[in-house]
Design an enzyme around this catalytic site. Structure first.
Site, short mmCIF file in Angstrom:
data_model
loop_
_atom_site.label_atom_id
_atom_site.label_comp_id
_atom_site.label_asym_id
_atom_site.label_seq_id
_atom_site.Cartn_x
_atom_site.Cartn_y
_atom_site.Cartn_z
N TYR A 1 30.05 45.71 28.66
CA TYR A 1 31.12 44.86 28.09
C TYR A 1 32.46 45.58 28.19
O TYR A 1 33.43 45.04 28.72
CB TYR A 1 30.77 44.56 26.63
N GLY B 1 32.94 28.14 23.16
CA GLY B 1 32.50 29.26 22.31
C GLY B 1 33.27 29.28 21.00
O GLY B 1 34.03 28.36 20.69
N TYR C 1 47.19 41.54 39.85
CA TYR C 1 47.68 40.22 40.25
C TYR C 1 49.14 40.04 39.83
O TYR C 1 49.92 39.39 40.52
CB TYR C 1 46.82 39.10 39.64
N ALA D 1 41.55 37.33 27.71
CA ALA D 1 40.99 37.78 26.43
C ALA D 1 40.36 39.15 26.66
O ALA D 1 39.23 39.24 27.13
CB ALA D 1 39.93 36.80 25.94
N ASP E 1 30.02 27.48 35.84
CA ASP E 1 29.97 28.93 35.72
C ASP E 1 31.17 29.50 36.48
O ASP E 1 31.24 29.33 37.71
CB ASP E 1 28.64 29.42 36.32
P1 NAD Z 1 31.44 33.26 22.44
O1 NAD Z 1 30.17 33.84 22.98
O2 NAD Z 1 31.36 32.39 21.24
O3 NAD Z 1 32.21 32.46 23.57
C1 NAD Z 1 32.17 32.81 24.91
C2 NAD Z 1 32.05 31.53 25.73
O4 NAD Z 1 32.06 31.86 27.14
C3 NAD Z 1 30.75 30.77 25.49
O5 NAD Z 1 31.03 29.41 25.22
C4 NAD Z 1 29.96 30.94 26.77
O6 NAD Z 1 29.08 29.88 27.02
C5 NAD Z 1 31.09 31.05 27.79
N1 NAD Z 1 30.71 31.73 29.05
C6 NAD Z 1 30.10 32.93 29.19
N2 NAD Z 1 29.92 33.21 30.49
C7 NAD Z 1 30.46 32.18 31.19
C8 NAD Z 1 30.59 31.87 32.58
N3 NAD Z 1 30.14 32.72 33.51
N4 NAD Z 1 31.19 30.71 32.94
C9 NAD Z 1 31.65 29.84 31.99
N5 NAD Z 1 31.56 30.07 30.67
C10 NAD Z 1 30.97 31.22 30.26
O7 NAD Z 1 32.41 34.51 22.16
P2 NAD Z 1 33.81 34.57 21.40
O8 NAD Z 1 33.64 35.43 20.23
O9 NAD Z 1 34.37 33.22 21.25
O10 NAD Z 1 34.68 35.39 22.46
C11 NAD Z 1 35.52 34.71 23.38
C12 NAD Z 1 36.31 35.73 24.19
O11 NAD Z 1 37.12 36.54 23.32
C13 NAD Z 1 35.43 36.68 25.00
O12 NAD Z 1 36.04 36.95 26.24
C14 NAD Z 1 35.43 37.94 24.15
O13 NAD Z 1 35.23 39.08 24.91
C15 NAD Z 1 36.82 37.90 23.51
N6 NAD Z 1 36.86 38.63 22.24
C16 NAD Z 1 36.31 38.09 21.11
C17 NAD Z 1 36.36 38.81 19.92
C18 NAD Z 1 35.80 38.26 18.63
O14 NAD Z 1 35.90 38.94 17.60
N7 NAD Z 1 35.23 37.08 18.60
C19 NAD Z 1 36.93 40.08 19.90
C20 NAD Z 1 37.45 40.60 21.08
C21 NAD Z 1 37.43 39.86 22.25
#
Ligand code: NAD
Length: 329
Positions: free
Chosen positions: A157, A22, A171, A126, A68
């Site tokens: 969410y 991601g 944990y 995260a 997954d």
């Molecule tokens: P993103 O959607 O680009 O990345 C998320 C990744 O998780 C994707 O590659 C997706 O395919 C993978 N994924 C989802 N469900 C899955 C599963 N069941 N098994 C395996 N892989 C799975 O989002 P991001 O912006 O890169 O966010 C990444 C993390 O950071 C998330 O947990 C998000 O909540 C957290 N976060 C991001 C932001 C931001 O501003 N980007 C802010 C706060 C928190």
């Protein structure tokens, strides 16, 4: 490896990054490899893409495994660090995939904590500023408990992340796992999807097309935006420590959505106008991290000014569009 990230007495040689294909995950994989850490990236490609890690595929220390994490997590060999980043993260994604979002926050967190326990690894979750919901305290310190509507559309969410924080804490206290929680505030930069519905890629795409920018409500709601390089550095500082957190990682540089839209029009040199659309349900009115804890515990503070980060992001989106246009002939 010669210069892994040193955490207390132990060196981090091998890390598992869930959601590594991601936006944030791919930058984390890249930075870990840069620091000599081997990376196993677990991703089901729900919202991520192999294109985000294509440039890492040839690296001998990198492996992408399509799986997954809500099913089962097994990683052969030693693991020193688990970064649990898998989860849909943009409102458009999690509103479309509410059950997947709740499952990855609950079952996915359970399984990845199990992996950390099995391997005696540090675990970093995260989490998100969304645990503060529509905040009644501003800026938001880590000891503010938040104002979340569990049955509103965004609850899938926000509550998944609140549950994953509680599980991570359990944990640590009951199983002795070395855990850390980062609450990440809005982060932007290269590799965001142009159509993921978040304001910055949406505004940039609209401005580059010369279409009107769609600002929600009257645009007075605020966000604090952090450039990806700073966010990733903060997360890796947390990974290298033994702190439990939660620790806010974000840039206190707060601006209204209308200001952001005007800025992007200016940076792209676009002639786009600004239009207004309905405000989403339960949209937070303000958002700004109190970063005192990150400064004190991790000696971390963001260093890329928004003007610079936005310029780099606009340049990246413009280059991507040129590539796509060239490929289309
Ligand atoms: P993103 O959607 O680009 O990345 C998320 C990744 O998780 C994707 O590659 C997706 O395919 C993978 N994924 C989802 N469900 C899955 C599963 N069941 N098994 C395996 N892989 C799975 O989002 P991001 O912006 O890169 O966010 C990444 C993390 O950071 C998330 O947990 C998000 O909540 C957290 N976060 C991001 C932001 C931001 O501003 N980007 C802010 C706060 C928190």
């Amino acid at each position: 490896m010669a210069h892994g990230v040193v955490r207390s007495a132990r060196e981090i040689r091998r890390a598992v990054v869930t959601g590594g294909a991601g936006f944030l995950g791919s930058h984390l994989c890249e930075q870990l490899l840069e620091r000599g850490v081997e990376v196993v990236c677990l991703d089901n490609l729900l919202t991520g893409s192999p294109a985000n890690v294509l440039h890492l595929m040839e690296h001998p220390g990198f492996r992408l495994v399509r799986c997954d994490v809500t099913d089962y997590v097994h990683v052969p060999g030693p693991v020193d660090l688990v970064l649990h980043f898998a989860s849909p993260a943009s409102p458009l994604d999690y509103l479309k995939m509410p059950i997947e979002t709740l499952k990855v926050g609950s079952l996915g967190t359970l399984h990845t904590l199990g992996l950390a326990k099995e391997k005696d690894a540090r675990f970093v979750l995260a989490s998100t500023s969304e645990v503060y919901g529509d905040p009644l305290v501003h800026p938001q310190p880590e000891d503010y408990w938040g104002n979340v509507n569990p049955v509103g559309p965004r609850g899938v969410y926000d509550e998944a992340k609140r549950f994953s924080e509680a599980l991570t804490t359990a944990y640590r206290s009951s199983q002795g796992i070395d855990t850390g929680i980062v609450r990440i505030f809005n982060t932007y930069g290269p590799r965001m999807r142009p159509d993921d519905g978040r304001a910055i890629p949406a505004f940039i795409g609209q401005a580059l097309d010369g279409r009107p920018l769609t600002v929600a409500g009257d645009g007075s709601q605020t966000r604090s935006i952090c450039y990806v390089e700073d966010t990733v550095r903060g997360i890796l500082e947390m990974a290298a420590s033994t702190h439990a957190g939660p620790v806010n990682i974000g840039n206190p540089d707060e601006l209204s959505m209308l200001e952001l839209a005007r800025w992007i029009v200016q940076l792209t040199g676009s002639e786009s106008t600004i239009g207004f659309i309905d405000l989403p349900v339960d949209d937070p009115k303000v958002r700004r991290p109190d970063t005192t804890r990150a400064e004190e515990l991790l000696a971390w503070r963001p260093s890329v000014p928004s003007a610079e980060g936005l310029r780099r992001t606009v340049d990246w989106f413009a280059a991507q569009r040129e590539d796509r246009a060239a490929q289309a002939g």
